[in-house]
Design a protein around this motif. Sequence first.
Motif, PDB file in Angstrom:
ATOM      1  N   ASP A 112       0.831  -1.208   0.000  1.00  0.00           N
ATOM      2  CA  ASP A 112       0.000   0.000   0.000  1.00  0.00           C
ATOM      3  C   ASP A 112       0.868   1.262   0.000  1.00  0.00           C
ATOM      4  N   PRO A 113       1.339   1.688  -1.177  1.00  0.00           N
ATOM      5  CA  PRO A 113       2.142   2.921  -1.236  1.00  0.00           C
ATOM      6  C   PRO A 113       1.400   4.151  -0.719  1.00  0.00           C
ATOM      7  N   ILE A 114       0.086   4.216  -0.971  1.00  0.00           N
ATOM      8  CA  ILE A 114      -0.680   5.370  -0.480  1.00  0.00           C
ATOM      9  C   ILE A 114      -0.765   5.325   1.040  1.00  0.00           C
ATOM     10  N   GLY A 115      -0.965   4.134   1.589  1.00  0.00           N
ATOM     11  CA  GLY A 115      -0.975   3.992   3.040  1.00  0.00           C
ATOM     12  C   GLY A 115       0.359   4.384   3.649  1.00  0.00           C
ATOM     13  N   HIS A 116       1.447   4.060   2.942  1.00  0.00           N
ATOM     14  CA  HIS A 116       2.783   4.454   3.402  1.00  0.00           C
ATOM     15  C   HIS A 116       2.917   5.973   3.390  1.00  0.00           C
ATOM     16  N   LEU A 117       2.402   6.607   2.343  1.00  0.00           N
ATOM     17  CA  LEU A 117       2.410   8.069   2.263  1.00  0.00           C
ATOM     18  C   LEU A 117       1.618   8.676   3.415  1.00  0.00           C
ATOM     19  N   VAL A 118       0.441   8.119   3.678  1.00  0.00           N
ATOM     20  CA  VAL A 118      -0.424   8.625   4.746  1.00  0.00           C
ATOM     21  C   VAL A 118       0.271   8.537   6.102  1.00  0.00           C
ATOM     22  N   LYS A 119       0.902   7.410   6.370  1.00  0.00           N
ATOM     23  CA  LYS A 119       1.501   7.167   7.686  1.00  0.00           C
ATOM     24  C   LYS A 119       2.863   7.831   7.856  1.00  0.00           C
ATOM     25  N   GLU A 120       3.696   7.738   6.827  1.00  0.00           N
ATOM     26  CA  GLU A 120       5.077   8.211   6.943  1.00  0.00           C
ATOM     27  C   GLU A 120       5.289   9.609   6.371  1.00  0.00           C
TER      28      GLU A 120
ATOM     29  N   THR B 140       7.347  11.379  18.429  1.00  0.00           N
ATOM     30  CA  THR B 140       7.679  12.437  17.478  1.00  0.00           C
ATOM     31  C   THR B 140       9.066  12.185  16.905  1.00  0.00           C
ATOM     32  N   HIS B 141       9.164  12.338  15.595  1.00  0.00           N
ATOM     33  CA  HIS B 141      10.444  12.122  14.913  1.00  0.00           C
ATOM     34  C   HIS B 141      10.538  13.130  13.772  1.00  0.00           C
ATOM     35  N   SER B 142      11.376  14.121  13.935  1.00  0.00           N
ATOM     36  CA  SER B 142      11.492  15.187  12.941  1.00  0.00           C
ATOM     37  C   SER B 142      12.180  14.669  11.682  1.00  0.00           C
ATOM     38  N   ARG B 143      11.551  14.905  10.544  1.00  0.00           N
ATOM     39  CA  ARG B 143      12.132  14.526   9.262  1.00  0.00           C
ATOM     40  C   ARG B 143      11.414  15.299   8.162  1.00  0.00           C
ATOM     41  N   LYS B 144      12.025  15.363   7.014  1.00  0.00           N
ATOM     42  CA  LYS B 144      11.430  16.061   5.885  1.00  0.00           C
ATOM     43  C   LYS B 144      10.432  15.138   5.195  1.00  0.00           C
ATOM     44  N   THR B 145       9.206  15.620   5.017  1.00  0.00           N
ATOM     45  CA  THR B 145       8.165  14.797   4.396  1.00  0.00           C
ATOM     46  C   THR B 145       7.450  15.573   3.298  1.00  0.00           C
TER      47      THR B 145
END
Length: 459
Positions: free
Chosen positions: A152-160, A431-436
């Motif tokens: 689920d690439p879209i699910g990965h986008l939603v979560k990550e 919480t984990h700061s990263r560029k999204t």
Amino acid sequence: MESQKLFQEFEAISSKEWKQKIQFELKGADYNETLVWESLEGIKVKPFYHADEFETNTQVNTQVTQFKIVQNIFVHDVTKSNKKALDSLQRGAESIRFTIENESVIIKDLMQNLPLDNNHYFFYLPFLSIDFVNQINDFATKNKANFSIQIDPIGHLVKEGNWFTNLDTDFNILNQIVAKTNLPFVNLQTHIYQNAGANIIQQLAYTLAHANEYFNRINWSVESNSKITITIEIAVGTHYFFEIAKLRALRLLFEILAKEYHPNIKCHILATPTKRNKTLYDYNVNMLRTTTECMSAILGGADSVANLAYDALYHKDNEFGDRISRNQLLVLKNESYFDKVNNPADGAYYIETITEQLAEKALQLFKDIEANGGFITQLIEGTIQRKIKESATKEQELFDSGKEILLGTNKYPNKNDRMKDDLELFPFVKTHSRKTLITPIIEKRLAEKLEQERLAQEE
């Protein structure tokens, strides 16, 4: 002996007569203010429903007699995971859902000595790899195994907040997979919407919009006679009848949408209890919550149900928690006979009314999403995240004010409970700061703030 019709000597009573009788008994109190309540979805629930208010029943084909008990297994050590799967099947599980950590796993080793004839195996992949899909496909073909791959690439986008690589590359890989396997491989990780605080209408609409992106971007052959199955992982909440109606509405809406793209697309609903109402303190109440949530899932027509262990928030996977959660489903199936009747909600006017209302409202929201660019576009714009946050905030306020009750937490708490020394896992939002690319949708439980305050006060 002639059969007798019960109650035939009594005259039928119309809904109008019932309402008049109720109003008389209220002794002047307002009918709507006293007995009609409104859900978070804006649906007004009446005190009774009557046959004369219905022209036709909502036809939803729910094969309750065929629902399967699923055991979730995270594959960190192949040998241990194989042993756990075999033990789970021997103790009553009917399907196994493996979460594969990385591509180093050898499917042949993972599946060693596991029965293949009557058991269904799911493989959830939090990565994209054609080679790994080929490995699963080759094993399934050689051994005639009933496998479903979950990607689920879209699910990965939603979560990550990011794609695996990028939109074009991810869907290019999915289209290569279409050409290489007949196994089901598209998976919708929609439980995150419920766990993040979306209301039921949003959950349904976002699931449809999520699916619609795959319908538009994956090149399934319309001429193909083969059956295409999409797995939908959905979380089931605490509102018993509404959750039954939610799953019925989901199947109804999915079938309507899928027919527009391919004649043979079906959904396999894999339900699990929500995390949103689970609590750290008085944790045994979680067993009561998951039991009724599993009941809703079964009666609503879930094809598979994976229960959530009562201690999943704060304990690592353990034999006792897994056994209790599995036994809850075994009791429902084998002792409560939940698998004996198909379409058990048919003819229940209350559930059928809610099903229709949820479906209508969700369909309208889905159309609005599509009219404004589609699901991915609205994720990038932040619209979906904002709407979920608004719904979650509304529910959180109800909990904080005591109107939304979690027994043992904001109602009748046991002040002697101590949990600080029993935490094997961090039970709160990390919480984990990263560029999204987008703002991720974050799962959060209602009781987190209250629990953090109690932990801080423990001696």
